[in-house]
Design an enzyme around this catalytic site. Structure first.
Site, short mmCIF file in Angstrom:
data_model
loop_
_atom_site.label_atom_id
_atom_site.label_comp_id
_atom_site.label_asym_id
_atom_site.label_seq_id
_atom_site.Cartn_x
_atom_site.Cartn_y
_atom_site.Cartn_z
N ARG A 231 0.86 -1.18 0.00
CA ARG A 231 0.00 0.00 0.00
C ARG A 231 0.90 1.23 0.00
NH1 ARG A 231 -3.46 -2.84 -1.44
NH2 ARG A 231 -5.43 -3.40 -0.43
N ASP A 255 3.91 0.07 -7.58
CA ASP A 255 2.58 -0.32 -8.04
C ASP A 255 1.52 0.45 -7.26
OD1 ASP A 255 0.93 -2.00 -9.74
OD2 ASP A 255 0.22 -2.87 -7.86
N GLU A 260 -4.01 7.36 -4.29
CA GLU A 260 -4.28 6.76 -5.59
C GLU A 260 -5.59 7.31 -6.12
OE1 GLU A 260 -4.10 2.50 -5.45
OE2 GLU A 260 -2.06 2.51 -4.68
N HIS A 279 -1.35 0.36 -9.57
CA HIS A 279 -2.08 -0.67 -8.80
C HIS A 279 -2.68 -1.76 -9.71
CE1 HIS A 279 -4.01 -1.15 -4.58
NE2 HIS A 279 -3.87 -2.32 -5.15
C1 GLV Z 1 -5.30 -5.27 -3.75
O1 GLV Z 1 -4.60 -4.32 -3.59
C2 GLV Z 1 -5.55 -6.25 -2.73
O2 GLV Z 1 -5.26 -5.99 -1.57
O3 GLV Z 1 -6.06 -7.32 -3.08
#
Ligand code: GLV
Length: 318
Positions: A231, A255, A260, A279
């Site tokens: 994250r 990513d 975001e 992401h």
């Molecule tokens: C996506 O970021 C997840 O946590 O599945």
């Protein structure tokens, strides 16, 4: 026996996956409701819900709800104070995206190793580019911060490329396959100092928020790359930008960002040594092939009063 007569799918699922649930449990009422506005009505009488988030009004209406299955891995956005207060069982799809996220991390590492960011920028300008920096992953050290299923999937693949892999995790136990050394959390700076590549494979919890700040970037080698697929808020992004600008680290593969989407005026977009993948690491066409097995098994377990797979520790946040 725990009663489970109505399951609400608050996510967009392929009709074949919905059909698989109905075929496996013909006596289960499966309600598809991907629109959050419809959730309060859909949840009437439902004991189970699959959803990324449960709005407070839906939670209040869901008086029969006992179990929420999160369709991804990182439950930070699901675990609101209202949801925790309900003391529901929460499960997730951890592990489902581990193979593709590991491949995504390797793709970013290999991209830096082969100079692809520079070559692709040159291609857009119709120029016959030459990378300014190249290296080989074989023989380099990868530090994996967080040895959950993603970290482990990355470790075996990186080891197969001839990398030396070190990792860090809170829980003790034998080193996972491919990992030469496992550090406890206090060993973070030692891991950072010896790694050519540092991959953050952690969930966002109160313990991991801004775990990477100015001191961590200083502890990294100046020729090392940082990757984050967890994250965005695990990294102090202003400090990361400062470290990249000062040349304290060689580059970053992100990513995830904070916030975001990454705002268009963020300096990260134009840095030649930064890869941003918006992401997307968790996505794979095979996602629900794997995920549906967890859901099907857990429906049976819930009904038998057996422990569910992939239960989230709501106090720890993962
Ligand atoms: C996506 O970021 C997840 O946590 O599945």
């Amino acid at each position: 026996m725990a009663e489970l007569t109505r399951l609400v799918l608050g996510v967009e699922l392929d009709p074949t996956d919905v059909a698989r649930i109905r075929e496996a449990y013909p006596d289960l009422e499966v309600v598809v409701c991907a629109d959050p506005a419809g959730l309060p009505a859909a949840l009437a009488g439902a004991q189970a819900l699959v959803a990324w988030q449960v709005p407070p009004e839906a939670l209040a209406a869901a008086t029969a709800l006992r179990w929420v299955h999160f369709p991804g891995a990182g439950v930070d956005s699901l675990l609101t104070p209202e949801l925790r207060a309900r003391e529901l069982v929460v499960t997730n799809n951890r592990g489902v995206a581990a193979p593709n996220i590991a491949e995504h991390l390797l793709a970013m590492m290999l991209a830096f190793a082969r100079g692809l960011p520079e070559l692709l920028r040159a291609q857009v300008r119709h120029e016959w580019g030459r990378p300014t920096r190249r290296f080989e992953l074989g023989g380099q050290t990868l530090g994996i911060v967080g040895l959950g299923e993603i970290g482990e999937a990355l470790a075996t693949r990186a080891a197969a490329l001839g990398m030396r892999v070190v990792g860090l995790r809170r829980r003790s136990g034998p080193a996972p396959r491919g990992v030469a050394r496992v550090y406890p959390p206090e060993g973070l700076h030692a891991l950072l100092g010896e790694s050519d590549h540092v991959a953050i494979c952690l969930p966002l919890t109160p313990r991991t928020r801004h775990l990477f700040g100015p001191a961590e970037f200083r502890a990294m080698r100046r020729d090392a790359y940082l990757y984050n697929i967890g994250r965005g808020a695990i990294v102090d992004q202003a400090a990361l930008i400062a470290a990249l600008q000062a040349g304290e680290i060689a580059g970053a593969g992100l990513d995830v960002t904070d916030p975001e989407p990454l705002p268009p005026d963020s300096p990260l977009w134009d840095m030649p040594n930064v890869i941003i993948t918006a992401h997307t690491a968790g996505g794979t066409p095979r996602y629900w092939d794997r995920a549906i097995e967890i859901l099907l098994e857990n429906i049976g377990r819930f009904r038998r009063d057996a422990p569910l797979r992939n239960v989230v520790d709501q106090r720890e946040g993962y």
